[in-house]
Write an enzyme that holds these catalytic residues in place. Structure first.
Site, PDB file in Angstrom:
ATOM      1  N   HIS A 161       0.805  -1.219   0.000  1.00  0.00           N
ATOM      2  CA  HIS A 161       0.000   0.000   0.000  1.00  0.00           C
ATOM      3  C   HIS A 161       0.838   1.269   0.000  1.00  0.00           C
ATOM      4  CE1 HIS A 161      -4.508   0.872   1.024  1.00  0.00           C
ATOM      5  NE2 HIS A 161      -4.100   1.529  -0.041  1.00  0.00           N
TER       6      HIS A 161
ATOM      7  N   ASP B 258      -9.735  -0.792   3.946  1.00  0.00           N
ATOM      8  CA  ASP B 258      -8.487  -1.263   4.543  1.00  0.00           C
ATOM      9  C   ASP B 258      -8.744  -1.606   6.006  1.00  0.00           C
ATOM     10  OD1 ASP B 258      -5.777  -1.621   5.311  1.00  0.00           O
ATOM     11  OD2 ASP B 258      -5.108   0.074   4.104  1.00  0.00           O
TER      12      ASP B 258
ATOM     13  N   HIS C 128      -6.394  -0.970   8.060  1.00  0.00           N
ATOM     14  CA  HIS C 128      -5.534   0.008   8.718  1.00  0.00           C
ATOM     15  C   HIS C 128      -5.737   1.386   8.089  1.00  0.00           C
ATOM     16  CE1 HIS C 128      -3.563  -3.982   8.654  1.00  0.00           C
ATOM     17  NE2 HIS C 128      -3.206  -3.702   9.889  1.00  0.00           N
TER      18      HIS C 128
ATOM     19  N   ASP D 286      -3.357   3.702   7.845  1.00  0.00           N
ATOM     20  CA  ASP D 286      -2.099   4.097   7.181  1.00  0.00           C
ATOM     21  C   ASP D 286      -1.838   5.591   7.349  1.00  0.00           C
ATOM     22  OD1 ASP D 286      -1.849   1.463   6.467  1.00  0.00           O
ATOM     23  OD2 ASP D 286      -2.455   1.742   4.384  1.00  0.00           O
TER      24      ASP D 286
ATOM     25  N   HIS E 289       4.403   1.165   4.246  1.00  0.00           N
ATOM     26  CA  HIS E 289       3.041   1.049   3.736  1.00  0.00           C
ATOM     27  C   HIS E 289       2.026   1.573   4.752  1.00  0.00           C
ATOM     28  CE1 HIS E 289       2.406  -3.400   5.307  1.00  0.00           C
ATOM     29  NE2 HIS E 289       2.854  -2.601   6.231  1.00  0.00           N
TER      30      HIS E 289
ATOM     31  N   ASP F  24      -7.397  -2.500  -0.227  1.00  0.00           N
ATOM     32  CA  ASP F  24      -6.367  -3.345   0.373  1.00  0.00           C
ATOM     33  C   ASP F  24      -6.976  -4.726   0.627  1.00  0.00           C
ATOM     34  OD1 ASP F  24      -4.652  -4.629   2.379  1.00  0.00           O
ATOM     35  OD2 ASP F  24      -3.751  -2.658   2.693  1.00  0.00           O
TER      36      ASP F  24
ATOM     37  N   ASP G 101      -6.440  -6.714   2.880  1.00  0.00           N
ATOM     38  CA  ASP G 101      -6.772  -6.984   4.287  1.00  0.00           C
ATOM     39  C   ASP G 101      -8.062  -6.297   4.738  1.00  0.00           C
ATOM     40  OD1 ASP G 101      -6.160  -4.331   5.095  1.00  0.00           O
ATOM     41  OD2 ASP G 101      -4.177  -4.872   5.820  1.00  0.00           O
TER      42      ASP G 101
ATOM     43  N   GLU H  68      -1.627  -4.960  -1.776  1.00  0.00           N
ATOM     44  CA  GLU H  68      -1.240  -5.899  -0.720  1.00  0.00           C
ATOM     45  C   GLU H  68      -1.542  -7.365  -1.055  1.00  0.00           C
ATOM     46  OE1 GLU H  68       0.595  -5.309   1.868  1.00  0.00           O
ATOM     47  OE2 GLU H  68       0.528  -3.124   2.091  1.00  0.00           O
TER      48      GLU H  68
END
Length: 309
Positions: A99, A126, A128, A130, A143, A228, A230, A273
């Site tokens: 990412h 996502d 996260h 980030d 990332h 992403d 995840d 990712e």
């Protein structure tokens, strides 16, 4: 009129904690991403992959930071590539790679949007946020920094100067379920719109998504979606090095992509990712292709009403 799409690979893995993301673009191609989009009536051009040369190390005051010079090089390569793709195609796709590539793609898209006199909005799917700076990251995995960078936060003197940034009020984060304290403080201080998995459990995905899309439409904005792997629950998408339990389900993810399609607002897409080294017979790559197909017009369910009698 046939709409145009480009796919561009960004085989970057230097921002992540585990190697393997550099194989992401090849995996998506093997899973049939371009072929799938073409089957939905789009004209697709594969622009190949962006490449950067190995970089000499660059030190930083935060000793945890690593691969800083590589990340800078990727930003410098991807920003103009994303800008050019946005100018030439109706809906460019950028295939990662980790990412950290969004630190290049989003600024390029923001520059293009600014030239059009239109605001850029970002839907961040996502686990996260980030939102780390180079000073706040404890892992040093870069990332975790792109959103803080492209929104113009302090602490990025080492990164390239931004030609255009994304205002924090133009962000919508969905699926968040792993947030560090420094990121939590930034979210609170800036009032960033975040819908974590608890909120999604309570309200579903449609209410917050439609509210955000209404804002994009009202502002005549361009909409970038940064997806992403995840964001998804690892039970259905294991090919990611940052798995967090409790992610979006198959049905929730397809509903989001179908709703985005219905809106007609999406102007660009990151797929990031994907780590094929961690996949199971390509199932995650195939799922990402299927989800992209939903964004481009495929419907998961037959919605016709059957008559009986």
């Amino acid at each position: 009129m046939t709409r145009t799409c480009s796919i561009l690979g960004a085989p970057v893995e230097t921002g992540a904690s585990q190697p393997g993301c550099l194989m992401g673009p090849a995996s998506l191609r093997t899973a049939g991403l371009a072929r799938t989009i073409r089957s939905l009536g789009w004209e697709v051009e594969d622009l190949g992959d962006v490449h950067v040369a190995p970089q000499p190390p660059v030190p930083h005051a935060n000793p945890s930071v690593h691969n800083l010079s590589d990340t800078i090089a990727w930003i410098e390569a991807l920003e103009p590539a994303a800008y050019a793709a946005a100018k030439a195609y109706d809906l460019p796709i950028f295939m990662g790679g980790d990412h950290s590539m969004a630190a290049g793609t989003v600024p390029g898209l923001a520059r293009y949007a600014a030239e059009q006199g239109r605001p850029l909005f970002v839907l961040w799917l996502d686990a996260h946020p980030d939102l780390h700076t180079l000073d706040s990251t404890e892992s040093g995995n870069l990332h975790g920094t792109p959103m803080a960078y492209y929104t113009g936060q302090a602490g990025f003197d080492a990164y390239p100067n931004l030609a255009a940034s994304v205002p924090v009020e133009n962000l919508c984060l969905m699926g968040i379920r792993s947030v560090d304290e420094a990121e939590r403080n930034i979210i609170s201080a800036l009032g960033i719109e975040v819908h974590d998995m608890r909120a999604i459990d309570e309200t579903g995905v449609l209410a917050p998504l439609r509210g955000f899309l209404d804002r994009v439409a009202a502002a005549n904005g361009l909409l970038h979606v940064s997806f992403d792997v995840d964001f998804l629950d690892p039970a259905i998408a294991p090919a990611v090095g940052t798995t967090v339990p409790g992610g979006a389900t198959f049905r929730e993810a397809h509903l989001i992509m179908e709703t985005l399609c219905d809106s007609g607002l999406v102007s660009s897409l990151d797929l990031v990712e994907l780590n094929p080294f961690l996949d199971e017979r390509g199932r995650t790559a195939k799922l990402m292709c299927d989800l992209t197909a939903s964004l481009f017009g495929r419907r998961v369910l037959d919605r016709m009403t059957r008559s009986f009698g």
